[in-house]
Design a protein around this motif. Structure first.
Motif, PDB file in Angstrom:
ATOM      1  N   ILE A 196      17.239  -3.697  -1.707  1.00 35.13           N
ATOM      2  CA  ILE A 196      17.232  -4.015  -0.242  1.00 35.13           C
ATOM      3  C   ILE A 196      17.883  -3.039   0.645  1.00 35.13           C
ATOM      4  O   ILE A 196      17.283  -2.597   1.526  1.00 35.13           O
ATOM      5  CB  ILE A 196      17.913  -5.495   0.028  1.00 35.13           C
ATOM      6  CG1 ILE A 196      17.050  -6.573  -0.566  1.00 35.13           C
ATOM      7  CG2 ILE A 196      17.748  -5.899   1.750  1.00 35.13           C
ATOM      8  CD1 ILE A 196      17.616  -7.890  -0.353  1.00 35.13           C
ATOM      9  N   ASP A 197      18.858  -2.573   0.224  1.00 34.36           N
ATOM     10  CA  ASP A 197      19.650  -1.616   0.972  1.00 34.36           C
ATOM     11  C   ASP A 197      19.195  -0.215   0.962  1.00 34.36           C
ATOM     12  O   ASP A 197      19.027   0.409   1.996  1.00 34.36           O
ATOM     13  CB  ASP A 197      21.152  -1.471   0.441  1.00 34.36           C
ATOM     14  CG  ASP A 197      21.940  -0.747   1.415  1.00 34.36           C
ATOM     15  OD1 ASP A 197      21.997  -1.318   2.483  1.00 34.36           O
ATOM     16  OD2 ASP A 197      22.621   0.191   1.188  1.00 34.36           O
ATOM     17  N   GLY A 198      18.272  -0.011  -0.151  1.00 38.12           N
ATOM     18  CA  GLY A 198      17.565   1.242  -0.292  1.00 38.12           C
ATOM     19  C   GLY A 198      16.397   1.127   0.856  1.00 38.12           C
ATOM     20  O   GLY A 198      16.137   2.321   1.565  1.00 38.12           O
ATOM     21  N   GLU A 199      15.790  -0.103   0.866  1.00 39.10           N
ATOM     22  CA  GLU A 199      14.694   0.143   2.010  1.00 39.10           C
ATOM     23  C   GLU A 199      15.119   0.064   3.312  1.00 39.10           C
ATOM     24  O   GLU A 199      14.557   0.678   4.136  1.00 39.10           O
ATOM     25  CB  GLU A 199      13.922  -1.388   1.647  1.00 39.10           C
ATOM     26  CG  GLU A 199      13.168  -1.630   0.167  1.00 39.10           C
ATOM     27  CD  GLU A 199      11.820  -2.683   0.403  1.00 39.10           C
ATOM     28  OE1 GLU A 199      11.933  -3.128   1.451  1.00 39.10           O
ATOM     29  OE2 GLU A 199      11.083  -2.132  -0.053  1.00 39.10           O
ATOM     30  N   ARG A 200      16.242  -0.577   3.491  1.00 41.77           N
ATOM     31  CA  ARG A 200      16.881  -0.368   4.770  1.00 41.77           C
ATOM     32  C   ARG A 200      17.172   1.158   5.054  1.00 41.77           C
ATOM     33  O   ARG A 200      16.926   1.412   6.414  1.00 41.77           O
ATOM     34  CB  ARG A 200      18.026  -1.081   5.140  1.00 41.77           C
ATOM     35  CG  ARG A 200      17.782  -2.650   5.087  1.00 41.77           C
ATOM     36  CD  ARG A 200      18.999  -3.253   5.289  1.00 41.77           C
ATOM     37  NE  ARG A 200      19.401  -3.486   6.593  1.00 41.77           N
ATOM     38  CZ  ARG A 200      20.880  -3.295   6.849  1.00 41.77           C
ATOM     39  NH1 ARG A 200      21.647  -3.248   5.792  1.00 41.77           N
ATOM     40  NH2 ARG A 200      21.396  -3.028   8.144  1.00 41.77           N
ATOM     41  N   LEU A 228      10.361   4.510  -2.528  1.00 46.09           N
ATOM     42  CA  LEU A 228       8.933   3.659  -2.337  1.00 46.09           C
ATOM     43  C   LEU A 228       8.651   3.291  -0.967  1.00 46.09           C
ATOM     44  O   LEU A 228       7.788   3.403  -0.365  1.00 46.09           O
ATOM     45  CB  LEU A 228       8.892   2.730  -3.409  1.00 46.09           C
ATOM     46  CG  LEU A 228       8.884   2.795  -4.617  1.00 46.09           C
ATOM     47  CD1 LEU A 228       9.019   1.452  -5.684  1.00 46.09           C
ATOM     48  CD2 LEU A 228       7.392   3.447  -5.146  1.00 46.09           C
ATOM     49  N   ARG A 229       9.871   2.902  -0.264  1.00 48.34           N
ATOM     50  CA  ARG A 229       9.596   2.470   1.112  1.00 48.34           C
ATOM     51  C   ARG A 229       9.524   3.814   1.906  1.00 48.34           C
ATOM     52  O   ARG A 229       8.696   3.838   2.787  1.00 48.34           O
ATOM     53  CB  ARG A 229      10.887   1.902   1.769  1.00 48.34           C
ATOM     54  CG  ARG A 229      10.985   1.365   2.967  1.00 48.34           C
ATOM     55  CD  ARG A 229      10.119  -0.095   3.135  1.00 48.34           C
ATOM     56  NE  ARG A 229      10.084  -0.453   4.466  1.00 48.34           N
ATOM     57  CZ  ARG A 229       8.963  -0.781   5.061  1.00 48.34           C
ATOM     58  NH1 ARG A 229       8.079  -0.580   4.543  1.00 48.34           N
ATOM     59  NH2 ARG A 229       8.872  -1.136   6.234  1.00 48.34           N
ATOM     60  N   GLU A 282       1.001  -1.350  -0.081  1.00 50.49           N
ATOM     61  CA  GLU A 282       0.055   0.053   0.012  1.00 50.49           C
ATOM     62  C   GLU A 282       1.016   1.032   0.013  1.00 50.49           C
ATOM     63  O   GLU A 282       1.699   1.268   0.836  1.00 50.49           O
ATOM     64  CB  GLU A 282      -0.903   0.133   1.298  1.00 50.49           C
ATOM     65  CG  GLU A 282      -2.051  -1.028   1.253  1.00 50.49           C
ATOM     66  CD  GLU A 282      -2.889  -0.938   0.224  1.00 50.49           C
ATOM     67  OE1 GLU A 282      -3.132   0.296  -0.297  1.00 50.49           O
ATOM     68  OE2 GLU A 282      -3.423  -1.690  -0.378  1.00 50.49           O
ATOM     69  N   TYR A 283       0.615   2.121  -0.839  1.00 52.52           N
ATOM     70  CA  TYR A 283       1.313   3.336  -1.032  1.00 52.52           C
ATOM     71  C   TYR A 283       0.427   4.531  -0.655  1.00 52.52           C
ATOM     72  O   TYR A 283      -0.460   4.723  -1.380  1.00 52.52           O
ATOM     73  CB  TYR A 283       2.110   3.493  -2.260  1.00 52.52           C
ATOM     74  CG  TYR A 283       3.151   2.435  -2.419  1.00 52.52           C
ATOM     75  CD1 TYR A 283       4.377   2.597  -1.772  1.00 52.52           C
ATOM     76  CD2 TYR A 283       2.754   1.483  -3.587  1.00 52.52           C
ATOM     77  CE1 TYR A 283       5.365   1.403  -1.966  1.00 52.52           C
ATOM     78  CE2 TYR A 283       3.698   0.652  -3.620  1.00 52.52           C
ATOM     79  CZ  TYR A 283       4.961   0.456  -3.213  1.00 52.52           C
ATOM     80  OH  TYR A 283       6.070  -0.345  -3.311  1.00 52.52           O
ATOM     81  N   GLN A 284       0.648   5.392   0.091  1.00 48.83           N
ATOM     82  CA  GLN A 284      -0.076   6.333   0.892  1.00 48.83           C
ATOM     83  C   GLN A 284       0.167   7.756   0.174  1.00 48.83           C
ATOM     84  O   GLN A 284       1.182   7.896  -0.226  1.00 48.83           O
ATOM     85  CB  GLN A 284      -0.137   6.455   2.194  1.00 48.83           C
ATOM     86  CG  GLN A 284       1.469   6.666   2.837  1.00 48.83           C
ATOM     87  CD  GLN A 284       1.604   6.573   4.254  1.00 48.83           C
ATOM     88  OE1 GLN A 284       0.552   7.573   4.956  1.00 48.83           O
ATOM     89  NE2 GLN A 284       2.183   5.868   4.858  1.00 48.83           N
TER      90      GLN A 284
END
Ligand SMILES: Cc1cc2nc3c(=O)[nH]c(=O)nc-3n(C[C@H](O)[C@H](O)[C@H](O)COP(=O)(O)OP(=O)(O)OC[C@H]3O[C@@H](n4cnc5c(N)ncnc54)[C@H](O)[C@@H]3O)c2cc1C
Length: 536
Positions: free
Chosen positions: A520-524, A99-100, A75-77
């Protein structure tokens, strides 16, 4: 009723849903008329023996229709009125960070020096026409980053299964085939990736984020020991602009101006080992014949064959890297006086060639001996210099450009000739569009690399009969295998070790090596940046 099966099938039996249903009817006693659908959950090819099998995990929907989605939706708000975070670089690291951030309720403002993913394509095509590389828009710089025009391989050595699956699911949500969730070696393909990247950008914009193309970060805004934003220049208009907020710095392994700037500002970094060598290109049919043990190659039901080789020579790893079955060798330089090669493939992996990087590990300690004294960069010969490995890359790329007639024509040599230290009198047809020029790579490339590649090729040739052949060509030089620098960050907070509000991210910071691990690193980094924002 839903039932799951582990199957070991011949390629033809695994080639369609109907064939799988027929197999289930025959071998598992199912009534084929009751099987409404079969979903492949896992797929891998076992080509170790003469008879090739496809291992499948399938879910059969018996007397019912699939109700569940094929992938997990995120879900993106709407974040248009939320605090903003500056994300520099719109490669996989920057895209997944953005996105995160949206998921977590923050507004990403993306700064990207290159053009959007479609416009960028014209500049890449221009390399072959003009033999010149646009330093702001090329195979490494522009929307989607270095991974946009690639093979789109999505496998990683990361052990974090949950994180890998999240990345793959986000790709599916933005238009990638759900086959990537099942394949042991998933890939998207260079013809399909741009649309997926555009869809990701549209999610960012729709949710209230910003994306600024042709906008280059020139400096960090430093407020004592805190990063307060970035200074930028618009490359189309020349206008300078400041963007305020904490910074996720995801500028990739080729932004040498960024490394030089950070070094000049004494922002803590260290030299990091890389691997260098050549692109090796075989006829795809030959690799198929070798890997599938069949003189007819892959036949109708198997994909173009892959390979992966690794050995140790003289205390350093020698290995194949970023293999592109049925692909192209491409000019991946990011500036003048460089030749850099890499590979990409379309989704069907259907060209006449299969290529891979063939590289040798180089540690910062090796570089002192490898850097030529006459290049006038004597400070680069010190392993304590954070930029020493980058200087070595630059030297090799410049040597290669000189050997390639000072154009993008790449120096090349037949594979067996290289091992036997012989000049190739002619070269086989190649997918490398700017053209090849015969060159004694064994003579001018660093002996440290040449001797290890020669020994490595002999080992690979013994393990795969027919692999070491003059039908294959080595194309110089492969240098951008990973970042030559690590920007030092705290292991827990992922902030720079000294500067608050700076999150070095992805491959360029030295914490990823590939599309998925950069994602993955971007999300972290986004998660840690969100924590930081909450504490402010
Ligand atoms: C031809 C090729 C094929 C590849 N194939 C694969 C593959 O099949 N599978 C795989 O996993 N990996 C592949 N890779 C590697 C993969 O692309 C990278 O590991 C990945 O893209 C790294 O992501 P990143 O976001 O950290 O950096 P990048 O993707 O390098 O993105 C960095 C971005 O920052 C931008 N930038 C740089 N400096 C500035 C600045 N000063 N201001 C603003 N913006 C800036 C750049 O323009 C770029 O868009 C390939 C790489 C190449 C070059």
């Amino acid at each position: 009723m839903i039932h799951e099966y582990q199957l070991r099938l011949l390629p033809v039996q695994a080639s369609s849903e109907q064939n799988i249903i027929s197999y289930l009817a025959q071998e598992e006693g199912l009534d084929a008329r009751t099987v409404n659908s079969v979903r492949v959950l896992k797929r891998s090819i076992d080509a170790r023996q003469r008879t090739i099998y496809v291992n499948l995990k399938v879910r059969a929907y018996i007397n019912e229709l699939p109700q569940d989605d094929e992938f997990v939706h995120t879900e993106y708000q709407d974040v248009s009125d939320r605090p903003r975070v500056i994300v520099v670089g719109e490669g996989p690291g920057g895209l997944f960070a953005s996105l995160r951030l949206i998921e977590l309720g923050f507004r990403p403002v993306v700064i990207e020096r290159g053009k959007d993913v479609r416009e960028r394509k014209k500049d890449m095509a221009g390399i072959t026409k003009t033999q010149q590389v646009d330093p702001e828009s090329n195979y490494c710089f522009g929307e989607g980053g270095a991974g946009a025009y690639s093979d789109g391989k999505l496998y990683t050595r990361s052990k974090k299964r949950g994180s890998v699956e999240k990345i793959l699911n986000v790709f599916c949500q933005h238009g990638a085939s759900t086959g990537i969730l099942a394949d042991a070696h998933p890939h998207i393909g260079t013809d399909k990736l741009p649309r997926v990247i555009e869809n990701m950008r549209n999610t960012i914009l729709k949710c209230g984020g910003e994306v600024h193309f042709q906008t280059k970060m020139t400096a960090l805004m430093l407020d004592h020991e805190r990063v307060a934003g970035v200074e930028t220049v618009n490359l189309a208009t020349g206008a300078e602009e400041h963007f305020r907020g904490p910074v996720i710095l995801a500028t990739g392994h080729s932004a040498r101006d960024v490394y030089r700037y950070l070094h000049a500002e004494q922002i803590e970094m260290e030299a990091k080992g890389i691997a260098v060598g050549v692109r090796l290109e075989h006829p795809a049919q030959l690799i198929d014949q070798i890997q599938y043990h069949n003189k007819n190659g892959k036949g109708k039901y198997l994909p173009t064959a892959e390979y992966s080789f690794v050995t140790q020579v003289g205390g350093r790893g020698v290995y194949s890297f970023c293999m592109c079955p049925g692909g192209f060798v491409i000019p991946a330089a990011t500036g003048p006086q460089q030749i850099v090669v890499n590979g990409m493939s379309p989704a069907n992996r259907g060209t006449r060639w299969s290529n891979s990087g063939m590289v040798v590990e180089v540690h910062p300690d090796d570089v002192a001996a490898l850097l030529k004294p006459e290049n006038g960069e004597s400070e680069g010969a010190d392993a304590a210099d954070p930029l020493c490995v980058m200087r070595f890359q630059e030297t090799l790329e410049r040597d290669c450009w000189q050997q390639g007639n000072r154009k993008q024509t790449a120096p090349a040599q037949r594979m067996a000739d290289f091992v036997n230290r012989k000049l190739s009198y002619d070269l086989p047809p190649s997918s490398y569009a700017p053209g090849l020029i015969s060159s004694p790579l064994h003579f001018w490339m660093p002996a440290f690399v040449v001797s290890r590649l020669q020994e490595g090729f002999k080992v690979f040739g013994r393990n795969a009969h027919g692999f070491l052949t003059n039908e294959a060509v080595l194309i110089a030089t492969e240098t951008r295998t990973s970042s030559p620098v690590r920007i030092l960050r705290d292991r827990e907070t992922l902030q720079h070790v000294r500067l608050e509000g700076l999150f070095p991210c992805g491959e360029g910071a030295g914490y990823a090596g590939g599309i998925v691990s950069a994602g993955i690193d971007g999300e972290r980094c986004a998660e840690m940046c969100a924590e930081y924002m909450k504490r402010l």
